[in-house]
Design an enzyme around this catalytic site. Structure first.
Site, PDB file in Angstrom:
ATOM      1  N   HIS A 354       0.823  -1.207   0.000  1.00 33.59           N
ATOM      2  CA  HIS A 354       0.000   0.000   0.000  1.00 33.59           C
ATOM      3  C   HIS A 354       0.864   1.268   0.000  1.00 33.59           C
ATOM      4  CE1 HIS A 354      -4.094   1.366   0.108  1.00 33.59           C
ATOM      5  NE2 HIS A 354      -3.799   2.259   1.016  1.00 33.59           N
ATOM      6  N   ARG A 461     -10.024   5.827  -1.580  1.00 38.03           N
ATOM      7  CA  ARG A 461      -9.651   4.884  -0.517  1.00 38.03           C
ATOM      8  C   ARG A 461      -9.984   5.497   0.843  1.00 38.03           C
ATOM      9  NH1 ARG A 461      -4.864   4.999  -3.959  1.00 38.03           N
ATOM     10  NH2 ARG A 461      -4.712   3.100  -5.201  1.00 38.03           N
ATOM     11  N   ARG A 497     -14.771   3.606  -1.799  1.00 43.99           N
ATOM     12  CA  ARG A 497     -14.647   2.229  -1.325  1.00 43.99           C
ATOM     13  C   ARG A 497     -14.782   2.196   0.194  1.00 43.99           C
ATOM     14  NH1 ARG A 497      -9.234  -0.755  -2.916  1.00 43.99           N
ATOM     15  NH2 ARG A 497      -8.385   0.583  -1.270  1.00 43.99           N
ATOM     16  N   ASN A 619      -4.388  -5.782  -8.724  1.00 41.60           N
ATOM     17  CA  ASN A 619      -3.290  -6.170  -7.829  1.00 41.60           C
ATOM     18  C   ASN A 619      -3.624  -7.441  -7.057  1.00 41.60           C
ATOM     19  OD1 ASN A 619      -2.319  -3.726  -8.692  1.00 41.60           O
ATOM     20  ND2 ASN A 619      -2.852  -2.645  -6.827  1.00 41.60           N
ATOM     21  N   ASP A 620      -4.747  -7.410  -6.329  1.00 44.64           N
ATOM     22  CA  ASP A 620      -5.115  -8.587  -5.540  1.00 44.64           C
ATOM     23  C   ASP A 620      -5.557  -9.744  -6.427  1.00 44.64           C
ATOM     24  OD1 ASP A 620      -4.493  -7.992  -2.920  1.00 44.64           O
ATOM     25  OD2 ASP A 620      -6.341  -6.879  -2.581  1.00 44.64           O
ATOM     26  N   ARG A 630       2.572 -10.525  -2.766  1.00 47.16           N
ATOM     27  CA  ARG A 630       3.288  -9.453  -3.479  1.00 47.16           C
ATOM     28  C   ARG A 630       4.269  -8.715  -2.594  1.00 47.16           C
ATOM     29  NH1 ARG A 630      -1.776  -5.261  -4.363  1.00 47.16           N
ATOM     30  NH2 ARG A 630      -2.518  -5.283  -2.245  1.00 47.16           N
ATOM     31  N   CYS A 667      -9.547  -0.580 -11.578  1.00 49.29           N
ATOM     32  CA  CYS A 667      -8.957   0.444 -10.700  1.00 49.29           C
ATOM     33  C   CYS A 667      -7.618   0.000 -10.134  1.00 49.29           C
ATOM     34  CB  CYS A 667      -9.915   0.790  -9.559  1.00 49.29           C
ATOM     35  SG  CYS A 667     -10.212  -0.571  -8.416  1.00 49.29           S
TER      36      CYS A 667
END
Length: 744
Positions: A354, A461, A497, A619-620, A630, A667
């Site tokens: 992050h 976020r 989110r 990413n996830d 990662r 995203c």
């Protein structure tokens, strides 16, 4: 044997220099295996160099060298496997080096020392009488080599660094591209407990210093203890309470003060007292009491930090620095003054952690995985950070600095060229309109000309404001933040989110310790387990959105349909409550889910019956599909969103969303990468959300390609077998269409 392995590993790891470590290794290994000879060869410039021995001629150390293609030692390194021979002399690869005087040895066992697929060296044991080393002996040596690989690699790198006085070049992995020139600012480097014994002349002054450091440490421990007590994590809080007791006058705190009264500087006093007590506890037989030695060490380091670098974040105004740290979390980045942050360099971390994502959002060059960066003195030295090429230069010459300034100026001009087209829509040469949105977490990222060029906020976020508090923000505080976000976006849509913490995004006041945090208590799972907190956030979002059409709500880490149903029930509850309380009718916002968990790929027909849109978190999704953490440096190189399997999953997601008339966007980080944007547009995605630093570049790029060209490219990319081949095809495409200047 386990105890022997542990003892050798700990002894080598505790050594201060490479030479001492290797000497300990050969002596203790020879003794443990009851052989007559043990030697270590290190790989230097494709040659194996005898670096330590117990049994061969010591004058040969550093002088005997062999290429990988020669000798039995070279054979072990070349094959990357053990070589176990009853009589080495009869093997065709046997080569005699007269200067080592090994004529008497016949039994031979060599094992390569390998660190992350790279041979670091070879460890060898030998005996005069011909015999095959047993399977147990071979397994022991292989286990020892595997355990020591990281230690030897680290000490080897440190030795190489210490031999270079200036112009040191470190290598790392690019987390956020760009170039920066500024002085280094080392934060949170390891504070050594072993301080020099320095006498003091002014005992009163040193007494004041040590008492001030003790009080600051106590205040810090108080804050931590109270935080965990408030979270009812009493077991964790008790740890800090125990540390506080050790700081009392009748415990270590009093010992520190009395040592200063004996004529020692404050740092020396803490070191002397700590080491004295550590030695006493380690000498005890009781395992529990032995463990208390680590508490004494940790407390001593806490007090030393208050003596050596108190209030380290208080920088001189308007002085940009390159932040150098072991690891940087999102909170630290968010709190660090942006105008003082020229770049980031860390020893640990992953390119999709992050903090790295936030660095890209801020447009700050960042380099991670720089292993030896804290082992040399670079604090306040001039640094050149070339994150684009994965390099950090220390104390470069004026000529080199001038060259990099030219590169920075050229990059600034390029960014101006990109930004000049931001007022124009992102439309391909054959007329397909692509909507570009902004990923954001800080208000400062939305209030800029770059943000004005976005079609809206594709991902806000909400966890970032949560991270900046020392407690859960109240409903009123959240309403204020969300209203500011909606206001900053003007009339453009904003996708908020819900709280997405856990994994690599812990809250300081809600510690989560899990063996597999990315597969654990995070995202919507945490929110649904805390409905009292979740309802507050939903109520705040609804009130901020009011009666407008701007707000959309996105749910993270959804893995099953029940989670969507439960969330919709809570949203309905919040909606009904507010309509009564406010005596007004609020707008029901559109609801979407993050497509991150692979299982959801196979339930999109059911998802479409419940929500309005899907946002792909590349990413996830990549992490879970490839089974790669990662943030784990041992496997992070396997994390690659250009893997053909990932690309096929993304294409499938789009096709099914279109089939079920489900609005879809991307995203994740892939949307903000030039190669990624080309592939996503080729698949048919028309909504991409990205970090601020990528927006102008992607807009500029997409205005120079056609979908017909991209469709042919996609077909070829989906047909190859690995990510390297995909990137080669993309590179060829950009070169053929003269787009390579946009990428670099």
């Amino acid at each position: 044997m386990l105890n022997t392995l542990r003892d050798i590993t700990q002894a080598v790891a505790a050594a201060n220099t490479l030479d001492v470590a290797l000497e300990l290794l050969v002596v203790q290994t020879k003794q443990a295996m009851a052989t007559q000879c043990c030697s270590v060869y290190l790989l230097e410039q494709q040659q194996l160099v005898l670096s330590a021995t117990e049994g061969l001629q010591r004058s040969a150390i550093g002088n005997v060298k062999m290429p990988l293609s020669q000798g039995l030692v070279g054979l072990a390194a070349e094959r990357e496997e053990a070589v176990n021979l009853a009589d080495a002399r009869v093997h065709p690869r046997f080569k005699l080096f007269p200067e080592v005087e090994e004529e008497e040895y016949r039994a031979f066992l060599a094992v390569p020392i390998i660190y992350q697929k790279m041979v670091v060296g070879v460890i060898v044991v030998q005996q005069p009488e011909p015999r095959q080393f047993s399977e147990g002996e071979e397994a022991f040596l292989m286990t020892l080599a595997a355990q020591l690989a990281v230690v030897i690699r680290s000490l080897k790198n440190r030795a190489a660094i210490s031999n270079v006085q200036d112009k040191v070049v470190f290598s790392g992995t690019t987390a956020s591209s760009g170039i920066a020139i500024a002085k280094g600012f080392v934060l949170g480097g390891a504070i050594s407990l072993e301080q020099a014994d320095l006498a003091c002349e002014d005992i009163a002054h040193e007494t004041h210093r040590i008492k001030l450091a003790i009080n600051r440490s106590r205040d810090r421990l108080n804050a931590l203890s109270q935080r965990f007590e408030n979270d009812q994590a009493e077991d964790v809080a008790s740890i800090f309470s125990a540390f506080k007791l050790l700081l009392d006058d009748n415990s270590l705190g009093g010992e520190y003060v009395r040592e200063v009264a004996g004529g020692w500087r404050a740092e020396s006093a803490v070191s002397r007292v700590s080491i004295r007590y550590i030695e006493q506890f380690l000498a005890m037989d009781d395992p529990y009491l032995k463990e208390r030695a680590s508490d004494i060490r940790e407390l001593g380091q806490k007090v030393l930090r208050q003596l050596i670098e108190p209030d380290r974040l208080e920088l001189e105004p308007d002085t940009p620095v390159i932040l150098v740290a072991k690891e940087v979390d999102a909170t630290m980045l968010a709190e660090f003054p942006r105008h003082k942050l020229a770049g980031i360099v860390t020893k640990l971390g992953g390119v999709n952690a992050h903090a790295a994502i936030l660095a890209r959002a801020l447009g700050v060059p960042a380099l991670i995985g720089v292993e030896q960066v804290l082992d040399t003195n670079i604090d306040n030295k001039l640094l050149v950070l070339n994150a684009t090429r994965g390099q950090l230069l220390v104390s470069p010459s004026p000529t080199v600095v001038d060259e990099y300034r030219v590169l920075i100026n050229a990059d600034v001009e390029k960014q101006k060229r990109f930004s000049a087209e931001l007022t124009l829509p992102a439309e391909t040469l054959d007329g397909r309109r692509i909507h570009l949105y902004l990923n954001a977490g800080l208000l400062s990222g939305m209030e800029s000309p770059i943000a004005d060029g976005a079609d809206g906020i594709g991902l806000y976020r909400t966890e970032i404001p949560f991270m900046l508090h020392q407690r859960f923000p109240s409903e009123a505080e959240q309403i204020k933040v969300y209203q500011q976000v909606l206001s900053a976006a003007g009339t453009r849509p904003v996708v908020m989110r819900t709280l997405d913490v856990g994994g690599d995004k812990p809250l300081p006041y809600l510690p989560i310790k899990e063996d597999n945090p990315f597969l654990g208590w995070r995202g919507i799972r945490l929110s649904l387990d805390h409905p009292e907190l979740f309802l507050v956030q939903l109520r705040a979002m609804l009130q901020a959105g009011g009666s407008g059409q701007q707000l959309q709500i996105l749910l993270p880490m959804v893995s099953n349909l029940d989670e969507i149903d439960q969330t919709l029930e809570y949203l309905e509850q919040a909606y009904e409550e507010l309509n009564v309380e406010l005596a007004s009718v609020l707008t029901r916002p559109k609801i979407g889910v993050m497509l991150e968990v692979p299982a959801l790929l196979y339930q999109l027909a059911d998802v479409a019956k419940r929500v309005d849109f899907v946002s792909v978190g590349s990413n996830d999704l990549t992490q879970y599909l490839l089974a790669v953490d990662r943030n784990n440096p041992s496997v992070s190189s396997l994390f690659d969103s250009y893997h053909p399997g990932i690309l096929r999953a993304l294409k499938r997601a789009l096709d099914e969303c279109q089939q079920y008339k489900l609005d879809v966007s991307v995203c994740g980080e892939l949307a903000g990468e030039p190669y990624g944007a080309l592939l996503l547009v080729a698949m048919g995605y028309t909504k991409l959300s990205m970090n601020q630093a990528s927006l102008a570049r992607i807009n500029y790029l997409l205005r120079r390609v056609s979908c017909n060209q991209l469709n042919l490219l996609l077909e070829r990319c989906l047909a190859v077998s690995n990510a390297t081949q995909v990137k080669q095809l993309l590179q060829t495409f950009t070169e053929q269409h003269h787009l390579e200047d946009i990428l670099h």
